[in-house]
Design a protein around this motif. Structure first.
Motif, mmCIF file in Angstrom:
data_model
loop_
_atom_site.group_PDB
_atom_site.id
_atom_site.type_symbol
_atom_site.label_atom_id
_atom_site.label_comp_id
_atom_site.label_asym_id
_atom_site.label_seq_id
_atom_site.Cartn_x
_atom_site.Cartn_y
_atom_site.Cartn_z
ATOM 1 N N LEU A 71 27.328 33.792 7.556
ATOM 2 C CA LEU A 71 27.593 32.982 6.371
ATOM 3 C C LEU A 71 28.183 31.631 6.742
ATOM 4 O O LEU A 71 27.854 30.614 6.123
ATOM 5 C CB LEU A 71 28.504 33.736 5.404
ATOM 6 C CG LEU A 71 27.902 35.000 4.804
ATOM 7 C CD1 LEU A 71 28.875 35.644 3.824
ATOM 8 C CD2 LEU A 71 26.573 34.709 4.125
ATOM 9 N N THR A 74 25.343 29.415 8.149
ATOM 10 C CA THR A 74 24.283 29.029 7.209
ATOM 11 C C THR A 74 24.819 28.415 5.928
ATOM 12 O O THR A 74 24.047 28.179 5.000
ATOM 13 C CB THR A 74 23.415 30.259 6.858
ATOM 14 O OG1 THR A 74 24.234 31.264 6.256
ATOM 15 C CG2 THR A 74 22.715 30.809 8.082
ATOM 16 N N ALA A 75 26.100 28.108 5.888
ATOM 17 C CA ALA A 75 26.716 27.589 4.659
ATOM 18 C C ALA A 75 25.990 26.362 4.125
ATOM 19 O O ALA A 75 25.823 26.218 2.907
ATOM 20 C CB ALA A 75 28.183 27.276 4.898
ATOM 21 N N ILE A 78 21.981 27.417 2.809
ATOM 22 C CA ILE A 78 21.666 28.172 1.596
ATOM 23 C C ILE A 78 22.489 27.604 0.457
ATOM 24 O O ILE A 78 23.587 27.115 0.644
ATOM 25 C CB ILE A 78 21.913 29.693 1.761
ATOM 26 C CG1 ILE A 78 23.365 30.004 2.080
ATOM 27 C CG2 ILE A 78 21.027 30.257 2.855
ATOM 28 C CD1 ILE A 78 23.667 31.492 2.182
ATOM 29 N N SER A 80 24.729 27.306 -3.050
ATOM 30 C CA SER A 80 25.905 28.047 -3.514
ATOM 31 C C SER A 80 25.485 29.188 -4.433
ATOM 32 O O SER A 80 26.203 30.173 -4.565
ATOM 33 C CB SER A 80 26.895 27.118 -4.210
ATOM 34 O OG SER A 80 26.299 26.515 -5.332
ATOM 35 N N HIS A 82 23.228 31.300 -3.792
ATOM 36 C CA HIS A 82 23.100 32.446 -2.888
ATOM 37 C C HIS A 82 24.404 32.721 -2.147
ATOM 38 O O HIS A 82 24.768 33.875 -1.921
ATOM 39 C CB HIS A 82 21.995 32.210 -1.856
ATOM 40 C CG HIS A 82 20.629 32.109 -2.431
ATOM 41 N ND1 HIS A 82 19.979 33.163 -3.015
ATOM 42 C CD2 HIS A 82 19.778 31.059 -2.525
ATOM 43 C CE1 HIS A 82 18.790 32.774 -3.448
ATOM 44 N NE2 HIS A 82 18.651 31.503 -3.165
ATOM 45 N N ALA A 83 25.099 31.663 -1.735
ATOM 46 C CA ALA A 83 26.272 31.814 -0.874
ATOM 47 C C ALA A 83 27.469 32.407 -1.602
ATOM 48 O O ALA A 83 28.200 33.214 -1.020
ATOM 49 C CB ALA A 83 26.646 30.465 -0.265
ATOM 50 N N ARG A 87 29.782 35.393 -0.167
ATOM 51 C CA ARG A 87 31.177 35.165 0.237
ATOM 52 C C ARG A 87 32.119 36.121 -0.497
ATOM 53 O O ARG A 87 33.074 36.629 0.089
ATOM 54 C CB ARG A 87 31.584 33.715 -0.031
ATOM 55 C CG ARG A 87 31.059 32.739 1.010
ATOM 56 C CD ARG A 87 31.724 31.381 0.884
ATOM 57 N NE ARG A 87 31.541 30.784 -0.433
ATOM 58 C CZ ARG A 87 30.577 29.945 -0.766
ATOM 59 N NH1 ARG A 87 29.695 29.575 0.138
ATOM 60 N NH2 ARG A 87 30.492 29.455 -1.979
#
Length: 121
Positions: A71, A74-75, A78, A80, A82-83, A87
């Motif tokens: 995560l 790849t912040a 991808i 927010s 998806h992120a 998180r």
């Protein structure tokens, strides 16, 4: 010489698999891997219906750490959309790990905390 059905099932069609994966957007691959890491970590933390049957905190630590690294890496790749839920799931796993540990890690030393910062619970 033609293959029998048993032979063809033993030899997967790697060209077809490569064509299939080529059509999948990178974000979808990343999210799928993250969800698989989350699921495996939940099992190793004893958070499933089977409870402690598969609990293994050493394995859980590795999985949570790998998820946090993925995560973090790849912040920016991808959205927010998806992120954010990933998180949230990561933080829940980190808290569950802290609660399950007989000897808790110091804040900032738990699995994945080098990427996320200290988790207090």
């Amino acid at each position: 010489m033609s293959e029998t059905p048993a032979e063809s099932s033993a030899n997967p069609d790697f060209d077809a698999m490569a064509r299939d994966i080529a059509e999948v957007p990178a974000v979808e691959v990343i999210v799928t891997v993250a969800v698989n890491l989350m699921s495996a970590a939940a099992v190793k933390l004893g958070l499933t219906e089977e409870g402690d049957a598969h609990k293994d905190l050493d394995e859980a630590r590795k999985l949570v750490h790998a998820l946090a690294g993925l995560l973090d890496a790849t912040a920016t790749e991808i959205s927010s959309f998806h992120a954010a839920p990933l998180r949230d799931g990561l933080k829940s796993l980190q808290l569950a790990f802290r609660e399950a540990s007989l000897v808790p890690d110091e804040p900032g030393q738990g699995p994945g905390e080098k990427y996320t910062g200290a988790i207090y619970g």
